[in-house]
Motif scaffolding. Structure first.
Motif, PDB file in Angstrom:
ATOM      1  N   HIS A   1      -6.780   2.128 -10.649  1.00 42.33           N
ATOM      2  CA  HIS A   1      -7.508   3.258 -11.685  1.00 42.33           C
ATOM      3  C   HIS A   1      -7.285   4.046 -12.863  1.00 42.33           C
ATOM      4  CE1 HIS A   1      -9.573   0.826  -7.999  1.00 42.33           C
ATOM      5  NE2 HIS A   1     -10.184   0.186  -9.099  1.00 42.33           N
TER       6      HIS A   1
ATOM      7  N   GLY B   1      -3.901   5.012 -13.036  1.00 42.33           N
ATOM      8  CA  GLY B   1      -3.010   4.456 -13.865  1.00 42.33           C
ATOM      9  C   GLY B   1      -3.281   3.920 -15.386  1.00 42.33           C
TER      10      GLY B   1
ATOM     11  N   ALA C   1       4.841   1.633 -14.233  1.00 39.62           N
ATOM     12  CA  ALA C   1       5.194   0.830 -12.612  1.00 39.62           C
ATOM     13  C   ALA C   1       4.303   1.099 -11.602  1.00 39.62           C
ATOM     14  CB  ALA C   1       6.137   1.753 -12.359  1.00 39.62           C
ATOM     15  N   ASN C   2       4.651  -0.315 -11.413  1.00 41.33           N
ATOM     16  CA  ASN C   2       3.324  -0.244  -9.707  1.00 41.33           C
ATOM     17  C   ASN C   2       4.794  -0.276  -8.837  1.00 41.33           C
ATOM     18  OD1 ASN C   2       4.457  -2.567  -9.859  1.00 41.33           O
ATOM     19  ND2 ASN C   2       2.439  -3.591  -9.942  1.00 41.33           N
ATOM     20  N   SER C   3       4.223  -1.081  -7.209  1.00 44.98           N
ATOM     21  CA  SER C   3       5.293  -0.756  -6.503  1.00 44.98           C
ATOM     22  C   SER C   3       5.999  -2.817  -6.314  1.00 44.98           C
ATOM     23  CB  SER C   3       4.931  -0.665  -5.149  1.00 44.98           C
ATOM     24  OG  SER C   3       3.624  -2.097  -4.703  1.00 44.98           O
ATOM     25  N   ARG C   4       5.058  -3.237  -6.712  1.00 43.58           N
ATOM     26  CA  ARG C   4       5.092  -4.755  -6.739  1.00 43.58           C
ATOM     27  C   ARG C   4       6.796  -5.234  -7.777  1.00 43.58           C
ATOM     28  NH1 ARG C   4      -0.027  -6.509  -7.138  1.00 43.58           N
ATOM     29  NH2 ARG C   4      -0.361  -4.514  -8.211  1.00 43.58           N
TER      30      ARG C   4
ATOM     31  N   PRO D   1      -1.263   6.016  -4.358  1.00 39.32           N
ATOM     32  CA  PRO D   1      -1.588   6.762  -2.902  1.00 39.32           C
ATOM     33  C   PRO D   1      -1.438   7.995  -2.432  1.00 39.32           C
ATOM     34  CG  PRO D   1      -2.101   4.742  -2.789  1.00 39.32           C
ATOM     35  CD  PRO D   1      -1.245   4.592  -4.258  1.00 39.32           C
TER      36      PRO D   1
ATOM     37  N   ASP E   1       7.095   6.562  -0.079  1.00 37.26           N
ATOM     38  CA  ASP E   1       8.139   5.180  -0.433  1.00 37.26           C
ATOM     39  C   ASP E   1       8.715   6.027  -1.754  1.00 37.26           C
ATOM     40  OD1 ASP E   1       6.709   4.825   1.951  1.00 37.26           O
ATOM     41  OD2 ASP E   1       4.949   3.474   0.962  1.00 37.26           O
TER      42      ASP E   1
ATOM     43  N   THR F   1      -1.951  13.440  -9.609  1.00 35.25           N
ATOM     44  CA  THR F   1      -2.928  12.977  -9.914  1.00 35.25           C
ATOM     45  C   THR F   1      -3.663  13.047  -7.817  1.00 35.25           C
ATOM     46  OG1 THR F   1      -3.527  11.036  -9.161  1.00 35.25           O
ATOM     47  CG2 THR F   1      -2.892  11.485 -11.209  1.00 35.25           C
TER      48      THR F   1
ATOM     49  N   ARG G   1      -7.869   6.434   3.666  1.00 38.62           N
ATOM     50  CA  ARG G   1      -6.636   5.615   3.752  1.00 38.62           C
ATOM     51  C   ARG G   1      -5.530   6.166   4.017  1.00 38.62           C
ATOM     52  NH1 ARG G   1      -6.592   7.096  -2.460  1.00 38.62           N
ATOM     53  NH2 ARG G   1      -5.671   9.004  -1.207  1.00 38.62           N
TER      54      ARG G   1
ATOM     55  N   PHE H   1     -13.431  11.208 -12.276  1.00 37.80           N
ATOM     56  CA  PHE H   1     -13.459   9.416 -11.367  1.00 37.80           C
ATOM     57  C   PHE H   1     -13.018   8.533 -12.831  1.00 37.80           C
ATOM     58  CE2 PHE H   1     -16.990  10.497  -9.062  1.00 37.80           C
ATOM     59  CZ  PHE H   1     -16.989  10.217  -7.892  1.00 37.80           C
TER      60      PHE H   1
HETATM   61  N1  LIG Z   1      -9.609   5.841  -8.850  1.00 41.91           N
HETATM   62  C1  LIG Z   1     -10.009   7.063  -9.171  1.00 41.91           C
HETATM   63  O1  LIG Z   1     -11.237   7.370  -9.263  1.00 41.91           O
HETATM   64  C2  LIG Z   1      -9.458   8.892  -9.060  1.00 41.91           C
HETATM   65  C3  LIG Z   1      -9.855   9.509  -9.554  1.00 41.91           C
HETATM   66  C4  LIG Z   1      -8.805  11.096  -9.111  1.00 41.91           C
HETATM   67  C5  LIG Z   1      -8.053  11.016  -8.330  1.00 41.91           C
HETATM   68  N2  LIG Z   1      -7.473   9.587  -7.795  1.00 41.91           N
HETATM   69  C6  LIG Z   1      -6.216   9.663  -6.784  1.00 41.91           C
HETATM   70  O2  LIG Z   1      -5.056   8.993  -7.525  1.00 41.91           O
HETATM   71  C7  LIG Z   1      -4.159   8.205  -7.197  1.00 41.91           C
HETATM   72  C8  LIG Z   1      -3.950   7.089  -7.428  1.00 41.91           C
HETATM   73  O3  LIG Z   1      -5.332   6.853  -7.330  1.00 41.91           O
HETATM   74  P1  LIG Z   1      -6.210   4.843  -8.029  1.00 41.91           P
HETATM   75  O4  LIG Z   1      -7.507   5.206  -7.258  1.00 41.91           O
HETATM   76  O5  LIG Z   1      -5.452   4.931  -9.454  1.00 41.91           O
HETATM   77  O6  LIG Z   1      -5.298   4.150  -7.017  1.00 41.91           O
HETATM   78  P2  LIG Z   1      -5.254   2.776  -7.038  1.00 41.91           P
HETATM   79  O7  LIG Z   1      -6.066   2.211  -7.741  1.00 41.91           O
HETATM   80  O8  LIG Z   1      -5.196   2.315  -5.380  1.00 41.91           O
HETATM   81  O9  LIG Z   1      -3.644   2.054  -7.446  1.00 41.91           O
HETATM   82  C9  LIG Z   1      -2.459   2.796  -6.487  1.00 41.91           C
HETATM   83  C10 LIG Z   1      -1.225   2.766  -8.003  1.00 41.91           C
HETATM   84  O10 LIG Z   1      -0.178   2.184  -6.872  1.00 41.91           O
HETATM   85  C11 LIG Z   1       0.538   2.263  -6.790  1.00 41.91           C
HETATM   86  N3  LIG Z   1       2.076   2.560  -5.729  1.00 41.91           N
HETATM   87  C12 LIG Z   1       1.935   2.004  -4.644  1.00 41.91           C
HETATM   88  N4  LIG Z   1       2.721   2.762  -3.687  1.00 41.91           N
HETATM   89  C13 LIG Z   1       3.508   3.026  -4.928  1.00 41.91           C
HETATM   90  C14 LIG Z   1       5.261   3.659  -4.940  1.00 41.91           C
HETATM   91  N5  LIG Z   1       5.656   3.084  -3.214  1.00 41.91           N
HETATM   92  N6  LIG Z   1       6.143   3.029  -5.940  1.00 41.91           N
HETATM   93  C15 LIG Z   1       5.514   2.663  -7.548  1.00 41.91           C
HETATM   94  N7  LIG Z   1       4.010   2.188  -6.998  1.00 41.91           N
HETATM   95  C16 LIG Z   1       3.247   2.458  -6.076  1.00 41.91           C
HETATM   96  C17 LIG Z   1       0.280   0.763  -6.292  1.00 41.91           C
HETATM   97  O11 LIG Z   1       0.993  -0.230  -6.791  1.00 41.91           O
HETATM   98  P3  LIG Z   1       0.579  -1.642  -6.660  1.00 41.91           P
HETATM   99  O12 LIG Z   1      -1.004  -2.588  -6.946  1.00 41.91           O
HETATM  100  O13 LIG Z   1       1.853  -2.999  -6.789  1.00 41.91           O
HETATM  101  O14 LIG Z   1       1.075  -1.477  -5.060  1.00 41.91           O
HETATM  102  C18 LIG Z   1      -1.132   0.614  -8.064  1.00 41.91           C
HETATM  103  O15 LIG Z   1      -0.902   0.513  -9.038  1.00 41.91           O
HETATM  104  C19 LIG Z   1      -4.970   7.892  -5.663  1.00 41.91           C
HETATM  105  O16 LIG Z   1      -4.111   9.638  -4.806  1.00 41.91           O
HETATM  106  C20 LIG Z   1      -6.205   9.217  -5.852  1.00 41.91           C
HETATM  107  O17 LIG Z   1      -6.725   9.678  -4.451  1.00 41.91           O
HETATM  108  C21 LIG Z   1      -8.094   8.682  -8.534  1.00 41.91           C
END
Ligand SMILES: NC(=O)c1ccc[n+]([C@@H]2O[C@H](COP(=O)([O-])OP(=O)(O)OC[C@H]3O[C@@H](n4cnc5c(N)ncnc54)[C@H](OP(=O)(O)O)[C@@H]3O)[C@@H](O)[C@H]2O)c1
Length: 240
Positions: A10, A12, A29-32, A66, A72, A90, A98, A132
């Motif tokens: 979300h 990124g 980049a992501n993990s996959r 996360p 990792d 972030t 989680r 958000f």
């Molecule tokens: N969502 C929000 O509105 C929001 C707001 C503020 C802060 N945050 C925080 O910001 C962080 C990211 O949130 P999000 O909502 O964007 O998370 P998300 O939608 O769950 O996406 C997580 C991303 O991290 C990647 N990832 C996981 N492990 C990884 C690794 N070892 N190497 C590289 N990439 C990896 C995942 O890749 P894969 O899918 O390939 O595994 C995925 O692209 C979290 O800590 C969250 O608490 C979120």
């Protein structure tokens, strides 16, 4: 600027879209693996790469994964990356939904981003954690717009903080200095500054009223607020 984003979820994706539209070159980049990011690349204009490549291409790095996944990341993530490249974290701690329980965060001995910094072995700034993703993508406004949302930038390195604050402004938000990384508990989940989209004056008022040293009572109250909010999300069937 060349910006490396590690995490293509979300936040990124929201950052990638906004930053390319502002003319930055974004490596994501992501993990996959990069081959799974072709749709995102088409939508945002960002270049899919590995995590190491995202870090090595960058004048500024955003780690947005996360919290529980931070350990990792590759051990050599920052190999060859100059020490003056700012690293933005972030992340937020969601123990119930989680991340599982992380002892140093449960006791409040460390802030979330201090924990991340220890694992990365590199100074970080806490930014973009308390808005958000959809609002980050859509609610930026030109400087001077009444009610412009303010975003906090917390960290210990003055030059890196200035660069991060300039980027926040460029994205359409008032940048407010959130103090040191140890003081970044004030923008963590459960606090009045978490995802409340306040103006700079309102943010500064809350910072002043919270003080800089977290008391045991504040730690307990904000953890309880976060637990209640996680339980509510769980009841709604939200998965993080
Ligand atoms: N969502 C929000 O509105 C929001 C707001 C503020 C802060 N945050 C925080 O910001 C962080 C990211 O949130 P999000 O909502 O964007 O998370 P998300 O939608 O769950 O996406 C997580 C991303 O991290 C990647 N990832 C996981 N492990 C990884 C690794 N070892 N190497 C590289 N990439 C990896 C995942 O890749 P894969 O899918 O390939 O595994 C995925 O692209 C979290 O800590 C969250 O608490 C979120």
């Amino acid at each position: 600027m060349n910006i490396g984003i590690i995490g293509a979820g979300h936040i990124g994706s929201a950052l990638a879209g906004r930053l390319t539209s502002l003319g930055h070159s974004v490596y994501i980049a992501n993990s996959r693996g990069p081959e799974t990011l072709t749709d995102l690349a088409q939508k945002t204009g960002a270049t899919p790469v590995t995590a190491q490549e995202a870090a090595r291409h960058a004048d500024l790095i955003v780690v947005t994964i996360p919290l529980k996944s931070i350990p990792d990341l590759p051990q050599d993530l920052f190999e060859g990356v100059s020490a003056d490249v700012p690293v933005i974290d972030t992340s937020n701690y969601y123990p119930l939904l989680r991340d599982g329980q992380l002892p140093e965060l449960e006791t409040g001995d460390l802030t979330e981003s201090e924990w991340v910094q220890q694992h990365l072995g590199r100074p970080v700034l806490k930014v973009f954690n308390n808005i958000f993703a959809a609002n980050l993508a859509n609610n930026g406004q030109p400087a001077g717009t009444p009610g412009r949302i303010a975003l906090l930038v917390a960290g210990d390195e003055a030059a890196a903080k200035q660069q991060a604050m300039a980027l926040v402004e460029e994205l359409g938000f008032d940048a407010v200095d959130g103090g040191s990384l140890h003081e970044s508990w004030r923008q963590q989940p459960g606090t009045p500054l978490y995802c409340t989209d306040l103006s700079a004056d309102e943010v500064r008022q809350h910072l002043a009223s919270m003080g800089t040293q977290r008391t045991p009572e504040q730690h307990a109250q904000f953890a309880a607020n976060q637990a209640a909010s996680e339980k509510q999300l769980e009841a709604q069937g939200v998965k993080l």
